[in-house]
Design an enzyme around this catalytic site. Sequence first.
Site, PDB file in Angstrom:
ATOM      1  N   CYS A   8      17.423 -44.981 -62.693  1.00  0.00           N
ATOM      2  CA  CYS A   8      17.250 -44.157 -61.439  1.00  0.00           C
ATOM      3  C   CYS A   8      16.376 -43.044 -61.281  1.00  0.00           C
ATOM      4  O   CYS A   8      16.023 -42.601 -62.374  1.00  0.00           O
ATOM      5  CB  CYS A   8      18.664 -43.819 -60.858  1.00  0.00           C
ATOM      6  SG  CYS A   8      20.016 -44.731 -61.079  1.00  0.00           S
ATOM      7  N   GLY A  36      13.319 -47.582 -60.961  1.00  0.00           N
ATOM      8  CA  GLY A  36      14.451 -48.452 -60.630  1.00  0.00           C
ATOM      9  C   GLY A  36      14.060 -49.386 -59.465  1.00  0.00           C
ATOM     10  O   GLY A  36      13.576 -48.708 -58.385  1.00  0.00           O
ATOM     11  N   ASN A 111      20.822 -39.454 -61.599  1.00  0.00           N
ATOM     12  CA  ASN A 111      20.213 -40.170 -62.428  1.00  0.00           C
ATOM     13  C   ASN A 111      20.828 -39.640 -63.806  1.00  0.00           C
ATOM     14  O   ASN A 111      21.069 -38.637 -64.451  1.00  0.00           O
ATOM     15  CB  ASN A 111      18.680 -39.701 -62.469  1.00  0.00           C
ATOM     16  CG  ASN A 111      18.043 -40.307 -63.498  1.00  0.00           C
ATOM     17  OD1 ASN A 111      18.461 -41.423 -64.058  1.00  0.00           O
ATOM     18  ND2 ASN A 111      17.062 -39.745 -64.009  1.00  0.00           N
ATOM     19  N   GLY A 112      21.141 -40.846 -64.543  1.00  0.00           N
ATOM     20  CA  GLY A 112      21.835 -40.471 -65.794  1.00  0.00           C
ATOM     21  C   GLY A 112      23.481 -41.192 -65.731  1.00  0.00           C
ATOM     22  O   GLY A 112      23.799 -41.784 -64.918  1.00  0.00           O
ATOM     23  N   CYS A 250      15.581 -37.118 -73.042  1.00  0.00           N
ATOM     24  CA  CYS A 250      15.433 -38.369 -73.748  1.00  0.00           C
ATOM     25  C   CYS A 250      14.049 -38.729 -73.893  1.00  0.00           C
ATOM     26  O   CYS A 250      13.127 -38.774 -73.216  1.00  0.00           O
ATOM     27  CB  CYS A 250      15.825 -39.434 -72.628  1.00  0.00           C
ATOM     28  SG  CYS A 250      15.545 -41.090 -72.910  1.00  0.00           S
ATOM     29  N   TYR A 256       8.276 -44.558 -72.628  1.00  0.00           N
ATOM     30  CA  TYR A 256       8.253 -45.518 -71.601  1.00  0.00           C
ATOM     31  C   TYR A 256       8.784 -45.459 -70.177  1.00  0.00           C
ATOM     32  O   TYR A 256       7.869 -46.177 -69.457  1.00  0.00           O
ATOM     33  CB  TYR A 256       9.072 -46.915 -72.506  1.00  0.00           C
ATOM     34  CG  TYR A 256       9.528 -47.993 -71.273  1.00  0.00           C
ATOM     35  CD1 TYR A 256       8.527 -48.857 -71.387  1.00  0.00           C
ATOM     36  CD2 TYR A 256      10.576 -48.145 -70.902  1.00  0.00           C
ATOM     37  CE1 TYR A 256       8.669 -50.120 -70.381  1.00  0.00           C
ATOM     38  CE2 TYR A 256      10.973 -49.271 -69.858  1.00  0.00           C
ATOM     39  CZ  TYR A 256       9.946 -50.212 -69.763  1.00  0.00           C
ATOM     40  OH  TYR A 256       9.968 -51.270 -68.948  1.00  0.00           O
ATOM     41  N   SER A 297       2.016 -50.105 -70.263  1.00  0.00           N
ATOM     42  CA  SER A 297       2.628 -48.960 -70.954  1.00  0.00           C
ATOM     43  C   SER A 297       1.889 -48.574 -72.342  1.00  0.00           C
ATOM     44  O   SER A 297       2.083 -47.792 -73.032  1.00  0.00           O
ATOM     45  CB  SER A 297       4.067 -48.669 -70.782  1.00  0.00           C
ATOM     46  OG  SER A 297       4.316 -50.216 -71.436  1.00  0.00           O
ATOM     47  N   ASP A 359       1.775 -51.776 -78.684  1.00  0.00           N
ATOM     48  CA  ASP A 359       2.896 -52.072 -77.442  1.00  0.00           C
ATOM     49  C   ASP A 359       4.027 -50.663 -77.718  1.00  0.00           C
ATOM     50  O   ASP A 359       3.784 -49.971 -78.638  1.00  0.00           O
ATOM     51  CB  ASP A 359       3.348 -53.404 -77.471  1.00  0.00           C
ATOM     52  CG  ASP A 359       4.177 -53.720 -76.203  1.00  0.00           C
ATOM     53  OD1 ASP A 359       4.336 -52.983 -75.240  1.00  0.00           O
ATOM     54  OD2 ASP A 359       4.572 -54.768 -76.072  1.00  0.00           O
ATOM     55  N   ASP A 360       4.634 -50.555 -76.754  1.00  0.00           N
ATOM     56  CA  ASP A 360       5.686 -49.483 -76.760  1.00  0.00           C
ATOM     57  C   ASP A 360       7.145 -49.646 -77.298  1.00  0.00           C
ATOM     58  O   ASP A 360       7.524 -48.927 -77.664  1.00  0.00           O
ATOM     59  CB  ASP A 360       5.824 -49.034 -75.237  1.00  0.00           C
ATOM     60  CG  ASP A 360       6.320 -49.942 -74.323  1.00  0.00           C
ATOM     61  OD1 ASP A 360       7.133 -50.896 -74.779  1.00  0.00           O
ATOM     62  OD2 ASP A 360       6.321 -49.727 -73.290  1.00  0.00           O
ATOM     63  N   CYS A 396      22.671 -46.509 -76.545  1.00  0.00           N
ATOM     64  CA  CYS A 396      22.525 -45.317 -75.468  1.00  0.00           C
ATOM     65  C   CYS A 396      23.472 -44.976 -74.662  1.00  0.00           C
ATOM     66  O   CYS A 396      23.926 -46.041 -73.925  1.00  0.00           O
ATOM     67  CB  CYS A 396      21.161 -45.264 -74.876  1.00  0.00           C
ATOM     68  SG  CYS A 396      20.932 -43.736 -73.857  1.00  0.00           S
ATOM     69  N   CYS A 445      16.017 -35.978 -77.328  1.00  0.00           N
ATOM     70  CA  CYS A 445      17.229 -36.944 -77.877  1.00  0.00           C
ATOM     71  C   CYS A 445      16.345 -38.184 -78.533  1.00  0.00           C
ATOM     72  O   CYS A 445      15.766 -38.832 -77.778  1.00  0.00           O
ATOM     73  CB  CYS A 445      18.147 -37.172 -76.564  1.00  0.00           C
ATOM     74  SG  CYS A 445      19.570 -38.547 -77.195  1.00  0.00           S
ATOM     75  N   CYS A 448      18.976 -43.211 -79.968  1.00  0.00           N
ATOM     76  CA  CYS A 448      18.616 -44.678 -80.042  1.00  0.00           C
ATOM     77  C   CYS A 448      17.909 -45.031 -81.242  1.00  0.00           C
ATOM     78  O   CYS A 448      17.869 -46.163 -81.701  1.00  0.00           O
ATOM     79  CB  CYS A 448      17.975 -45.242 -78.614  1.00  0.00           C
ATOM     80  SG  CYS A 448      16.396 -44.538 -78.417  1.00  0.00           S
TER      81      CYS A 448
END
Lengths: 475, 475, 475, 475
Positions: A8, A36, A111-112, A250, A256, A297, A359-360, A396, A445, A448
């Site tokens: 989101c 989103g 969002n979250g 995050c 990304y 990206s 790449d990401d 995550c 954060c 991940c």
Amino acid sequence: MSMIHEECGVFGVMTPQPENLAHLTYCGLFALQHRGQEGCGMTVNDDGVFTTHKDLGLAEHVFTPQVLSGFPAGTMAVGHTRYGTTGGNQRRNCQPMEVNHRKGKMSLVHNGNLSNAAALRSELEQRGAIFHSTSDTEIIAYIITQARLRTGSIEEAVRLAVSELEGAFSMLVMSAQKLIAVRDPHGFRPLCIGTLPGGGYVFASESCALTAVGAAFLRDVEPGEMIVVTQDGRMCADRQLVQTQPKTLCVFEYIYFARPDSVLDGVSVHAARKAAGRMLAAAHPADADIVIGVPDSGLDAALGFAEASGIPYGIGLIKNKYIGRTFIAPTQNERVSAVRLKLSPIRETVAGRRVVLIDDSIVRGTTSRRIVSLLRDAGAAEIHMRISAPPFLHPCYYGTDIDSEENLIACHHTVPEIAEMIGADSLGFLPIDALPQLAGSRQICTACFTGQYPTATDRAESRSRFERKLHAAEN
Amino acid sequence: MSMIHEECGVFGVMTPQPENLAHLTYCGLFALQHRGQEGCGMTVNDDGVFTTHKDLGLAEHVFTPQVLSGFPAGTMAVGHTRYGTTGGNQRRNCQPMEVNHRKGKMSLVHNGNLSNAAALRSELEQRGAIFHSTSDTEIIAYIITQARLRTGSIEEAVRLAVSELEGAFSMLVMSAQKLIAVRDPHGFRPLCIGTLPGGGYVFASESCALTAVGAAFLRDVEPGEMIVVTQDGRMCADRQLVQTQPKTLCVFEYIYFARPDSVLDGVSVHAARKAAGRMLAAAHPADADIVIGVPDSGLDAALGFAEASGIPYGIGLIKNKYIGRTFIAPTQNERVSAVRLKLSPIRETVAGRRVVLIDDSIVRGTTSRRIVSLLRDAGAAEIHMRISAPPFLHPCYYGTDIDSEENLIACHHTVPEIAEMIGADSLGFLPIDALPQLAGSRQICTACFTGQYPTATDRAESRSRFERKLHAAEN
Amino acid sequence: MSMIHEECGVFGVMTPQPENLAHLTYCGLFALQHRGQEGCGMTVNDDGVFTTHKDLGLAEHVFTPQVLSGFPAGTMAVGHTRYGTTGGNQRRNCQPMEVNHRKGKMSLVHNGNLSNAAALRSELEQRGAIFHSTSDTEIIAYIITQARLRTGSIEEAVRLAVSELEGAFSMLVMSAQKLIAVRDPHGFRPLCIGTLPGGGYVFASESCALTAVGAAFLRDVEPGEMIVVTQDGRMCADRQLVQTQPKTLCVFEYIYFARPDSVLDGVSVHAARKAAGRMLAAAHPADADIVIGVPDSGLDAALGFAEASGIPYGIGLIKNKYIGRTFIAPTQNERVSAVRLKLSPIRETVAGRRVVLIDDSIVRGTTSRRIVSLLRDAGAAEIHMRISAPPFLHPCYYGTDIDSEENLIACHHTVPEIAEMIGADSLGFLPIDALPQLAGSRQICTACFTGQYPTATDRAESRSRFERKLHAAEN
Amino acid sequence: MSMIHEECGVFGVMTPQPENLAHLTYCGLFALQHRGQEGCGMTVNDDGVFTTHKDLGLAEHVFTPQVLSGFPAGTMAVGHTRYGTTGGNQRRNCQPMEVNHRKGKMSLVHNGNLSNAAALRSELEQRGAIFHSTSDTEIIAYIITQARLRTGSIEEAVRLAVSELEGAFSMLVMSAQKLIAVRDPHGFRPLCIGTLPGGGYVFASESCALTAVGAAFLRDVEPGEMIVVTQDGRMCADRQLVQTQPKTLCVFEYIYFARPDSVLDGVSVHAARKAAGRMLAAAHPADADIVIGVPDSGLDAALGFAEASGIPYGIGLIKNKYIGRTFIAPTQNERVSAVRLKLSPIRETVAGRRVVLIDDSIVRGTTSRRIVSLLRDAGAAEIHMRISAPPFLHPCYYGTDIDSEENLIACHHTVPEIAEMIGADSLGFLPIDALPQLAGSRQICTACFTGQYPTATDRAESRSRFERKLHAAEN
């Protein structure tokens, strides 16, 4: 291409006089579409009368000229873009969540992910609550409206409610008279505020949406802060909403999710990605002739890698710009050609050359293998793949949809093994200790990659089980 | 952004055994989508039974999984993407043009414009022909089928017909048993042939479509050449179709139309654009800190300019990838924000810097002015605009939709005047004498810049009048 | 329910001043919707500029408010409703057929089938004609436009063309300046003319369309007559268009096709159906308690049967009014319930009673068997089925889609056998000799019952073969 | 035509084994479509997993083959057709209402209006409830789920909840294991139960839906009764759900809402309407030549009038069967022709005759005036209008949408005045004292004619004010 998604983007606006806020919000959602693509929606507030429209689909398809012209002018609005899977059943999970309660109307965008959603929902159900959706947003709406019964104002209710929430939430609450922005104490998800030329405020997940609507960036909403704007144009900030926590945006917002033209918590996303490329060049140099990025990206990091390494930057892969969200390679058998339809190599750039390919991320490895194969077919002599993030190893709980561990290639294979599986001559990931430098030495954060979660993990685990139950019941 | 368009991409395929050619053709059209977004269509030939579907819209929307599954397997197919304006009435102009005639069925796809269309149409009408569309393709279909009555084979009929046509045509003719490719003697529009791994041939306007379907590039169809492939897998080429003419591929294929990963008549489009950037740097150097391109088509030239000038290449503008063909800024009043929704500056890249901004053309100047303004708002210290083509001064009669002279800013203003109008600190166009070097010293058609038309202009003029009449009658 | 269909309704209008004729024509087509539900279309003529829109679907769906508002005002228009099968490929067969030719533009709408279509098409192809559709209308358009080259006016061209056509055609030809109505010498298909209150003329297949648009019925277009109306409001009739033929309106117009509120060639359809019911009562009396009709087309005859027999009329079957053209019983297995969803018995009316059940035809017998079964389930003591037409035995070459002989139950079974197959206690068809009395002793075409064709049958046979070939090629 | 509508039809099914209940429910909803055309929906229960789809539109459009095939097989389902106004915002009011609560899932469908809705909603909000819709159904869902927390089973929770509800409700409650039908103590809205051939139960608002799905009518659900069917096939009835009340089915179910082939509380709707026609003939005889009804709902009463009076029954008006819910006369100016497009007179029947015209109601008088005018234009000598119901004088609080008093012509004019206004030669309404005889001397609710409400009116009044507030807030 990547299989990692976030849930989101949020947008809100308050103007001193009634305006065509449906159009303005549409422009904002359009700029946040990358956050989103499953669905979107908005509520326009015309002096206490709320008009909401939301549906599955891109903003462009949901908000046709006809739909937009059906909205009244108003002085406030909130909007939302939602990430997700397909499926007609899920329309009920779209936002905003407009509800009627004892003290009036409220429309909420969020969002979250809450890490204590399961426990909160269970407590609410004990007290007789019924749920129309499986979203955290409905839980938050309940908690706020129940708090509202015990308090004298919507902002007090929000403050009370927030103390019960754990996890990631950047949200906007619109009542008849006020627009309230709140960001969780860790600040997992971004949120900023801008000002409109003729007066009025705009809130958005990313600064790119401020730019899109012609608003000037004012500042980020701070982690743990609540900002209230009222119809008379006053803006009140309350930074002591909840007790202080380590601020941990995050890291994937920089790597990304976010648009490169956005600035999050004072750091340019483009700059962060270039920095990742530069650090990657330092950590995993390559003896090569050209540096290319996987569009879109990977391009910024590729430029950073090129600058730091002195190897020329090239345009080596073209993305078909007509690839849409609904593009489907018609049959299973033919699905092999999906990458080929999406990306195409420029032989002129890569033929006979030793190529650094940026790449990401690598999730399952399938896409990377196909891109490497495309470049080999186009004559690349060597392919040195560099990833502008560390390998994914952990789930995550804060709103990012990382694939299950079974599917994460890095959980089962060493880097050399992965390099061999994808057919690259060498492979290097961004070192974990480089991450803080992406964001100007701020805390971020990185759970991940590292498994170090800023919030209690037992809750997180229970949430995970709870979600699986919910989804099972739905399907 | 640019207001210059070309009419169409063509695609054709022949396989030894029946296959799901609808899917293959769809993939080919998808790769040629940039050559036409108004409409598309295809005919699949299943042992003489033709199935055609065509409509307004992008390939992804016209060829839904349901529509694709309605096609039978076949051994031949032709497809088309069409550029154009909006308007439900124009569905009849979509291709392929499938017709029934004395000797059977024929399906035709065509890219280009005839410069003697008006005269041909008039002659056909004299003999009783009726027209369902306003397209040149229907004229060609008539001429071929009439020639077929006097000849023993479809290829003889095509050869006869071609001798009557003037102007630009790269086309594919599919009969029950044969697939025929023809390119006009000047070779205004590109056309190439490739081979499929399991046998069979593919024709396409650009080599990128061969790559998309996994075909290997064989060679370009030569100007004035006819290639016939038959059901038994034989391929016959006839390079003496018509008398030799100066070969003059349209320069705009390199500058703007084609995809950078395509190779046209032996020259990489990406390389041609980089070359334009390099020559631009030589002709109009700038004292600057960063070179950025307007995405997507200005990026290759920007890289060339950066390499030649030694000024670093940067990513300075982000294009919203959700901008679709149908995107409409809801009201006239708000249209000012259309550029802002499409392009967004990266402040990190441009703030405080002297920027070289590369774009492929200036038509009316409106868009350039807005982009310059975006960059100024993002803090650019100076903006030196460089255009990787000369100024447009003359109409095109070969399939390119250049705006009327009244709207061409370069017809009415000097370069310094234009620089001032768009707000740039300096402005430079690619010199006309640099054009031949784009394409490796090959001859190219530069009529839109120079006014030197490879074919008779009186015909061209009559065509122009004729078209205006047709369009007037339609609207 | 019935499997017999006719091809098309036509509508045309001319007004002294420009008006919103798209809306007027839409209303006319809406009233003629029963004559064709496959597709529809219209051309509006605004001082020589033609705007055409046509598509598959009902008028209500094709002519949305948005589409209607896209038409200009005009002084002439023609429209068409088309019967047919489903299939996206068939859009090209929709009418009007708007063509461009030597002398300008023409738009054509046509109801009926040519019995010499194959021969005409072959001759045209010999001369180089190409065909975009498989419809007779395109053949007629060619013949008229070719005749136009040799004549001084469109009406002379139409007169010349008509002399070449055989079979059924009621058609409207619109040129830039004139609107021309023609009916074939036999008058197989109806066509009438009315006047608008404020001046102007309306043509329609049935008088019900005149009523719908507020026009007053003037008279029928006579068989073999051409009527020309011009922009200045003059109307010229030419009744000597072609040599006199026996006038033979299709009997099925009265029995099934036309709306009961229409008056065709001076005879009320409702009255004709009631007369059929009365004659049926005389020919096949029944000892019963109640007479009911199958809605909608059996109701008028049921009333006639009741009046003649003295048995009370009842309402015994209700039709679900939401049954649409697109209604699909989802799977093969469940198709058994299609009749049940469409028709429902009223137990109160039939339980314990001896019922006379009136329908307009029996084609395969399947539907009749299910209706009889429905009534038995609702308690009917006896069911005496009476059909207001003779049994179908022969194919139609004039625009009626009667099923192939293999499927016609009456070609293979006697009346008592059919009665047993459908489960009725008795069964009676309208005697052939009663048919002329339906239409006030006028001549009518009864070929489908008698095999006596008003036109040469060898042609008819060749047509049938030709059509099969065409359809094979299409599918 | 009539401006009176009811809110909703309900359908439910339970089978011993999993089946394609989506299809079965679709057939049931299709048969109940006349009870609501705004929207529809269904929930299929596959062993506790609920799948819901609902949307605005007719069943045929909402439940496309694709949507239906997306449902799993199941052993229970509930469905709903909803009456209403247009407006995309109202999708949230569609049913079923599927909710998650402490004890699992529940899906609810409901027909009727609560007269104490405002008070109930207010109490729930006090306790922290939030509302997503403005429908009574959400209130009921809350009350049941809250009761469920205090009880050991869903049926006990329903029993407890029902004691709090006042007004009209015929509803179906589906939990994971049970399907429960409840009808309010007055029985304002119909509800019946049938059995499937292979075992299993079907509930429906009207018996016509049982017939449509091949179920046998078992009996009506009694006012104040709760019937529970469980997965193992047991059916338990509880007729002492709440204290006994006068049973008062809404009279308008017989006069207008229900389908004539339905039997409600033991009385055939067709028979009731014929009875109304007969009583009308006795109360308001006419000296006339023919009796005709306004299709569709006036036909049964017309037959009754004809039988009682001895005047012949005729077919005098034809309804265009293609008139759909979405039919829109394109512009305001042309709206005069809407009745003309919908209804068409048969001149043969009415010309020169004295006509008795039967309709079911007069609301504003506009439609009646236009029908009278149509018949005069078709030559009717005299028109004696007879209405098979008394004049509307009072609002309804039980689910019928009668226009506001300002628009009810009978509130402001005497019968002779109305006759003059609509242009009829005479006019007669069904006498109020005839109403009980419609339904075989049963008690019925006649409040809209008499003002005598079966439930407390102060509540009703508060509801009315409450509803206006809700609607104001929405629009």
